[in-house]
Design a protein around this motif. Structure first.
Motif, PDB file in Angstrom:
ATOM      1  N   VAL A 126     207.573  44.143  43.716  1.00 62.01           N
ATOM      2  CA  VAL A 126     206.121  44.289  43.798  1.00 62.01           C
ATOM      3  C   VAL A 126     205.465  42.965  43.433  1.00 62.01           C
ATOM      4  CG1 VAL A 126     204.125  45.562  42.942  1.00 62.01           C
ATOM      5  CG2 VAL A 126     206.354  46.698  43.125  1.00 62.01           C
ATOM      6  N   ARG A 127     204.521  42.526  44.246  1.00 61.10           N
ATOM      7  CA  ARG A 127     203.790  41.286  43.969  1.00 61.10           C
ATOM      8  C   ARG A 127     202.383  41.631  43.475  1.00 61.10           C
ATOM      9  NH1 ARG A 127     204.040  36.187  47.921  1.00 61.10           N
ATOM     10  NH2 ARG A 127     206.145  36.338  47.092  1.00 61.10           N
ATOM     11  N   VAL A 128     202.021  41.027  42.347  1.00 64.69           N
ATOM     12  CA  VAL A 128     200.703  41.263  41.748  1.00 64.69           C
ATOM     13  C   VAL A 128     199.951  39.946  41.697  1.00 64.69           C
ATOM     14  CG1 VAL A 128     199.444  42.066  39.728  1.00 64.69           C
ATOM     15  CG2 VAL A 128     201.623  43.150  40.349  1.00 64.69           C
ATOM     16  N   ILE A 129     198.703  39.963  42.159  1.00 70.20           N
ATOM     17  CA  ILE A 129     197.848  38.776  42.140  1.00 70.20           C
ATOM     18  C   ILE A 129     196.708  39.033  41.159  1.00 70.20           C
ATOM     19  CG2 ILE A 129     196.343  37.275  43.505  1.00 70.20           C
ATOM     20  CD1 ILE A 129     198.004  38.023  45.950  1.00 70.20           C
ATOM     21  N   SER A 130     196.478  38.079  40.274  1.00 67.45           N
ATOM     22  CA  SER A 130     195.427  38.240  39.268  1.00 67.45           C
ATOM     23  C   SER A 130     194.675  36.936  39.069  1.00 67.45           C
ATOM     24  CB  SER A 130     196.031  38.702  37.938  1.00 67.45           C
ATOM     25  OG  SER A 130     196.979  37.754  37.479  1.00 67.45           O
ATOM     26  N   SER A 131     193.508  37.029  38.475  1.00 67.25           N
ATOM     27  CA  SER A 131     192.667  35.846  38.266  1.00 67.25           C
ATOM     28  C   SER A 131     193.027  35.097  36.993  1.00 67.25           C
ATOM     29  CB  SER A 131     191.186  36.234  38.250  1.00 67.25           C
ATOM     30  OG  SER A 131     190.945  37.172  37.213  1.00 67.25           O
ATOM     31  N   LYS A 132     193.879  35.701  36.150  1.00 65.40           N
ATOM     32  CA  LYS A 132     194.383  35.005  34.967  1.00 65.40           C
ATOM     33  C   LYS A 132     195.783  35.540  34.658  1.00 65.40           C
ATOM     34  CE  LYS A 132     192.171  38.062  31.552  1.00 65.40           C
ATOM     35  NZ  LYS A 132     191.231  38.108  30.404  1.00 65.40           N
ATOM     36  N   ASP A 133     196.475  34.905  33.753  1.00 62.66           N
ATOM     37  CA  ASP A 133     197.847  35.285  33.452  1.00 62.66           C
ATOM     38  C   ASP A 133     197.884  36.551  32.591  1.00 62.66           C
ATOM     39  OD1 ASP A 133     200.520  35.427  33.041  1.00 62.66           O
ATOM     40  OD2 ASP A 133     200.706  33.555  31.910  1.00 62.66           O
TER      41      ASP A 133
END
Length: 329
Positions: A282-289
């Motif tokens: 699963v790939r997760v994209i976020s605006s911060k770590d």
């Protein structure tokens, strides 16, 4: 550290068209710098101003401490330039062509011949030294071009699309040769190209050049940090027990923008049937770590976490994000 090349507010216009727009750039001694951009971005125009072959409308180009516009001959004595298509006397041998270039640079005849033979050996053309250049392949001509720019022992070499028209193996060999020459001789190299992977292979730093503007400079890590998009962080998780509830839990983590199961799920170990394993990637994209929070959310839903890794931006991602944005990160 003192710069070898320093461009300040460098600008060149052709009528209403701005080919180079207020360019600021510093290149350090001994580094291989890649000027990366699509055809028509202004790379060659920039190089011509650095060599004193084109006059800027504004700004300055200083090379080896010399103003290229005011003292172009001094720059030419200290810089070797290889255009995308090197011109040679086709009916003369590779050795003859190099000796001729050396003599034009006031190298005495015996020294010119000695230096030419040494360079032909270093660029892998010793066996073709007495072969007429008209019979050289494109890759051989580019190697001869590299020897040609080195014959006067320059402090800086500028290579404009040096791998154009060469087969993949020839490209690899030429890039290795350029890197070795820079490291062994302490040469500063400016390499202009629109080929992403070639620049990535050998350059210490890269400048992304779009529509006459230098919009980002740095190594891969620095360029990734300069990527001001909403999708700054990508993380991949290998999860056993993936379901809709786990997906909702990951999506609910603060700052998560997107959760997507990839199509490259691993096959069962040793299986030949093409059956998918129970482990989902699963790939997760976020605006911060938020990596620790993602792991906790997945485990909290009863999923078994088999792998967790950041996905770094490659030069492809960086280049296309800048380019597709029309020069705006």
């Amino acid at each position: 550290m003192e710069s070898v090349i320093e461009l300040k507010e460098l600008t060149k216009k052709y009528g209403e068209f701005t080919a180079v727009d207020r360019l600021n750039l510093t290149i350090r001694p001994g580094e291989i710098f890649g000027l990366l951009g699509p055809n028509g971005a202004g790379k060659t125009t920039t190089i011509l101003m650095m060599l004193g072959l084109a006059e800027p409308d504004a700004g300055t180009a200083t090379v080896c401490g010399v103003d290229a516009t005011r003292q172009p001959m001094q720059v030419k004595r200290r810089v070797g330039y290889m255009p995308d298509d090197v011109g040679f006397y086709e009916d003369r041998t590779g050795l003859d062509n190099l000796v001729y270039t050396a003599r034009l640079n006031r190298v005495p005849e015996p020294e010119a011949r000695k230096r030419a033979l040494e360079l032909l050996d270093r660029v892998g053309l010793a066996a073709a030294a007495r072969k007429k250049v008209g019979a050289y392949s494109r890759g051989m001509r580019q190697r001869l071009g590299l020897a040609d720019v080195l014959i006067k022992k320059p402090e800086v070499i500028i290579l404009d699309e040096p791998t154009l028209g060469i087969d993949p193996e020839g490209v690899r060999e030429l890039l290795v040769l350029i890197r070795d020459l820079s490291r062994n001789e302490g040469l500063t190299v400016l390499l202009s190209s629109h080929h992403l992977h070639q620049v990535q292979q050998i350059c210490d730093r890269v400048g992304i050049f779009v529509k006459g503007r230098l919009i980002a400079v740095g190594d891969l890590d620095e360029l990734a940090l300069q990527l001001e998009t909403k999708a700054n962080y990508k993380v991949e998780l290998d999860l056993e027990g993936w379901n809709e509830e786990t997906e909702k839990a990951l999506a609910g983590v603060d700052s998560v923008l997107e959760v997507e199961r990839t199509e490259s799920d691993a096959l069962k170990s040793g299986g030949q049937t093409g059956e998918k394993s129970d482990i989902a990637t699963v790939r997760v994209i976020s605006s911060k770590d938020v990596t620790p929070l993602l792991a906790a959310a997945a485990i909290g839903q009863g999923a078994a976490l088999h792998g967790l890794r950041p996905v770094r931006y490659g030069l492809d991602d960086i280049y296309h994000r800048y380019f597709e944005g029309g020069g705006k990160p």
